[in-house]
Design a protein around this motif. Structure first.
Motif, PDB file in Angstrom:
ATOM      1  N   PHE A 149      11.500  -0.024  -1.587  1.00 61.52           N
ATOM      2  CA  PHE A 149      10.474   0.049  -2.497  1.00 61.52           C
ATOM      3  C   PHE A 149       9.577   0.995  -2.634  1.00 61.52           C
ATOM      4  O   PHE A 149       9.462   1.778  -1.829  1.00 61.52           O
ATOM      5  CB  PHE A 149       9.578  -1.122  -1.971  1.00 61.52           C
ATOM      6  CG  PHE A 149      10.193  -2.594  -1.916  1.00 61.52           C
ATOM      7  CD1 PHE A 149      10.427  -3.426  -3.004  1.00 61.52           C
ATOM      8  CD2 PHE A 149      10.534  -3.161  -0.680  1.00 61.52           C
ATOM      9  CE1 PHE A 149      11.113  -4.528  -3.310  1.00 61.52           C
ATOM     10  CE2 PHE A 149      11.241  -4.573  -0.835  1.00 61.52           C
ATOM     11  CZ  PHE A 149      11.448  -5.104  -2.047  1.00 61.52           C
ATOM     12  N   ARG A 150       9.395   1.367  -3.778  1.00 58.44           N
ATOM     13  CA  ARG A 150       8.455   2.687  -4.499  1.00 58.44           C
ATOM     14  C   ARG A 150       7.249   2.424  -4.219  1.00 58.44           C
ATOM     15  O   ARG A 150       6.714   2.054  -5.367  1.00 58.44           O
ATOM     16  CB  ARG A 150       9.179   3.356  -5.595  1.00 58.44           C
ATOM     17  CG  ARG A 150      10.544   3.833  -5.470  1.00 58.44           C
ATOM     18  CD  ARG A 150      10.501   4.814  -4.547  1.00 58.44           C
ATOM     19  NE  ARG A 150      11.880   5.935  -4.656  1.00 58.44           N
ATOM     20  CZ  ARG A 150      11.767   7.087  -4.487  1.00 58.44           C
ATOM     21  NH1 ARG A 150      10.815   7.630  -3.653  1.00 58.44           N
ATOM     22  NH2 ARG A 150      12.946   7.780  -4.937  1.00 58.44           N
ATOM     23  N   ILE A 151       6.466   2.527  -3.200  1.00 60.75           N
ATOM     24  CA  ILE A 151       4.976   2.448  -3.202  1.00 60.75           C
ATOM     25  C   ILE A 151       4.426   3.443  -2.526  1.00 60.75           C
ATOM     26  O   ILE A 151       4.698   3.728  -1.339  1.00 60.75           O
ATOM     27  CB  ILE A 151       4.479   1.016  -2.890  1.00 60.75           C
ATOM     28  CG1 ILE A 151       3.161   0.943  -3.249  1.00 60.75           C
ATOM     29  CG2 ILE A 151       5.091   0.783  -1.501  1.00 60.75           C
ATOM     30  CD1 ILE A 151       2.613  -0.667  -3.339  1.00 60.75           C
ATOM     31  N   SER A 152       3.426   4.139  -2.955  1.00 61.80           N
ATOM     32  CA  SER A 152       2.539   5.363  -2.266  1.00 61.80           C
ATOM     33  C   SER A 152       1.605   4.760  -1.349  1.00 61.80           C
ATOM     34  O   SER A 152       1.025   3.777  -1.602  1.00 61.80           O
ATOM     35  CB  SER A 152       2.168   6.285  -3.334  1.00 61.80           C
ATOM     36  OG  SER A 152       1.378   5.768  -4.064  1.00 61.80           O
ATOM     37  N   PRO A 153       1.785   5.371  -0.077  1.00 60.71           N
ATOM     38  CA  PRO A 153       0.870   5.117   0.969  1.00 60.71           C
ATOM     39  C   PRO A 153      -0.557   5.177   0.581  1.00 60.71           C
ATOM     40  O   PRO A 153      -0.803   6.114  -0.255  1.00 60.71           O
ATOM     41  CB  PRO A 153       1.276   5.721   2.194  1.00 60.71           C
ATOM     42  CG  PRO A 153       1.988   6.737   1.475  1.00 60.71           C
ATOM     43  CD  PRO A 153       2.548   6.224   0.430  1.00 60.71           C
ATOM     44  N   THR A 154      -1.618   4.458   1.019  1.00 60.14           N
ATOM     45  CA  THR A 154      -2.868   4.823   0.829  1.00 60.14           C
ATOM     46  C   THR A 154      -3.621   5.116   2.221  1.00 60.14           C
ATOM     47  O   THR A 154      -2.917   4.365   3.284  1.00 60.14           O
ATOM     48  CB  THR A 154      -3.704   3.716  -0.015  1.00 60.14           C
ATOM     49  OG1 THR A 154      -3.549   2.505   0.895  1.00 60.14           O
ATOM     50  CG2 THR A 154      -3.373   3.420  -1.380  1.00 60.14           C
ATOM     51  N   ALA A 155      -4.952   5.454   2.310  1.00 56.95           N
ATOM     52  CA  ALA A 155      -5.482   5.620   3.686  1.00 56.95           C
ATOM     53  C   ALA A 155      -5.718   4.358   4.365  1.00 56.95           C
ATOM     54  O   ALA A 155      -5.587   4.375   5.464  1.00 56.95           O
ATOM     55  CB  ALA A 155      -6.786   6.550   3.287  1.00 56.95           C
ATOM     56  N   SER A 156      -6.130   3.541   3.718  1.00 54.99           N
ATOM     57  CA  SER A 156      -6.409   2.173   4.140  1.00 54.99           C
ATOM     58  C   SER A 156      -5.187   1.112   4.257  1.00 54.99           C
ATOM     59  O   SER A 156      -5.459   0.353   5.085  1.00 54.99           O
ATOM     60  CB  SER A 156      -7.441   1.246   3.325  1.00 54.99           C
ATOM     61  OG  SER A 156      -6.976   1.217   2.010  1.00 54.99           O
ATOM     62  N   GLY A 157      -3.991   1.638   3.757  1.00 55.88           N
ATOM     63  CA  GLY A 157      -3.127   0.811   3.889  1.00 55.88           C
ATOM     64  C   GLY A 157      -2.963  -0.511   2.704  1.00 55.88           C
ATOM     65  O   GLY A 157      -2.216  -1.126   2.636  1.00 55.88           O
ATOM     66  N   GLN A 158      -4.138  -0.568   2.013  1.00 55.71           N
ATOM     67  CA  GLN A 158      -4.264  -1.611   0.972  1.00 55.71           C
ATOM     68  C   GLN A 158      -4.273  -0.951  -0.506  1.00 55.71           C
ATOM     69  O   GLN A 158      -4.703   0.285  -0.808  1.00 55.71           O
ATOM     70  CB  GLN A 158      -5.507  -2.353   1.084  1.00 55.71           C
ATOM     71  CG  GLN A 158      -5.626  -2.827   2.621  1.00 55.71           C
ATOM     72  CD  GLN A 158      -6.945  -3.456   2.482  1.00 55.71           C
ATOM     73  OE1 GLN A 158      -7.670  -3.895   1.521  1.00 55.71           O
ATOM     74  NE2 GLN A 158      -7.486  -3.388   3.869  1.00 55.71           N
ATOM     75  N   ARG A 159      -3.674  -1.715  -1.320  1.00 51.21           N
ATOM     76  CA  ARG A 159      -3.940  -1.328  -2.600  1.00 51.21           C
ATOM     77  C   ARG A 159      -3.941  -2.438  -3.690  1.00 51.21           C
ATOM     78  O   ARG A 159      -3.150  -3.583  -3.594  1.00 51.21           O
ATOM     79  CB  ARG A 159      -2.901  -0.348  -3.215  1.00 51.21           C
ATOM     80  CG  ARG A 159      -1.679  -0.965  -3.518  1.00 51.21           C
ATOM     81  CD  ARG A 159      -0.666   0.271  -3.943  1.00 51.21           C
ATOM     82  NE  ARG A 159      -0.878   1.052  -5.033  1.00 51.21           N
ATOM     83  CZ  ARG A 159      -0.405   2.212  -5.036  1.00 51.21           C
ATOM     84  NH1 ARG A 159       0.678   2.483  -4.755  1.00 51.21           N
ATOM     85  NH2 ARG A 159      -0.908   2.925  -6.102  1.00 51.21           N
ATOM     86  N   THR A 160      -4.784  -2.432  -4.695  1.00 51.74           N
ATOM     87  CA  THR A 160      -4.764  -3.562  -5.852  1.00 51.74           C
ATOM     88  C   THR A 160      -3.510  -3.171  -6.752  1.00 51.74           C
ATOM     89  O   THR A 160      -3.329  -2.275  -7.439  1.00 51.74           O
ATOM     90  CB  THR A 160      -6.067  -3.393  -6.403  1.00 51.74           C
ATOM     91  OG1 THR A 160      -7.108  -3.633  -5.587  1.00 51.74           O
ATOM     92  CG2 THR A 160      -6.104  -4.662  -7.413  1.00 51.74           C
ATOM     93  N   LEU A 161      -2.765  -4.229  -7.014  1.00 50.87           N
ATOM     94  CA  LEU A 161      -1.777  -4.190  -8.112  1.00 50.87           C
ATOM     95  C   LEU A 161      -1.885  -5.096  -9.146  1.00 50.87           C
ATOM     96  O   LEU A 161      -2.538  -6.322  -9.171  1.00 50.87           O
ATOM     97  CB  LEU A 161      -0.375  -4.621  -7.554  1.00 50.87           C
ATOM     98  CG  LEU A 161       0.175  -3.785  -6.383  1.00 50.87           C
ATOM     99  CD1 LEU A 161       1.499  -4.429  -5.633  1.00 50.87           C
ATOM    100  CD2 LEU A 161       0.424  -2.391  -6.649  1.00 50.87           C
TER     101      LEU A 161
END
Length: 96
Positions: A58-70
């Protein structure tokens, strides 16, 4: 990725500090980015959806918090394996 309804809803409640009963979709992807689980709540109960890739990630870039809004569109593209990249459009020469 061994967690099911109770384990994932506990993660949402305790780790994310969100209410799993609010109707939002919560997407979990494993470290190797080959499995995805999506948890959401409907008026009749929890729903759990899972997808395992046989090839690729799955192509999803990591974030510092490990969370992201889609957005819904982002989620559909992620599930379908489509990666949208930024592009730059250059001016074209137009002859008279």
């Amino acid at each position: 990725m061994r967690k099911s309804f109770r384990g994932l809803s506990a993660l949402v409640r305790n780790l994310l500090k969100l209410d799993p009963l609010n109707g939002q979709y919560f997407v979990f992807i494993n470290r190797r980015k080959t499995q995805m689980k999506m948890l959401y709540f409907t008026p009749t109960g929890y729903c759990l959806w899972a997808k395992r890739l046989e090839q690729g990630q799955f192509r999803i870039s990591p974030t510092a918090s490990g969370q992201r809004t889609l957005t819904l569109t982002d989620l559909q593209l992620l599930i379908d394996g489509i990666e949208v990249q930024k592009y730059r459009q250059f001016k074209r020469f137009r002859g008279a």
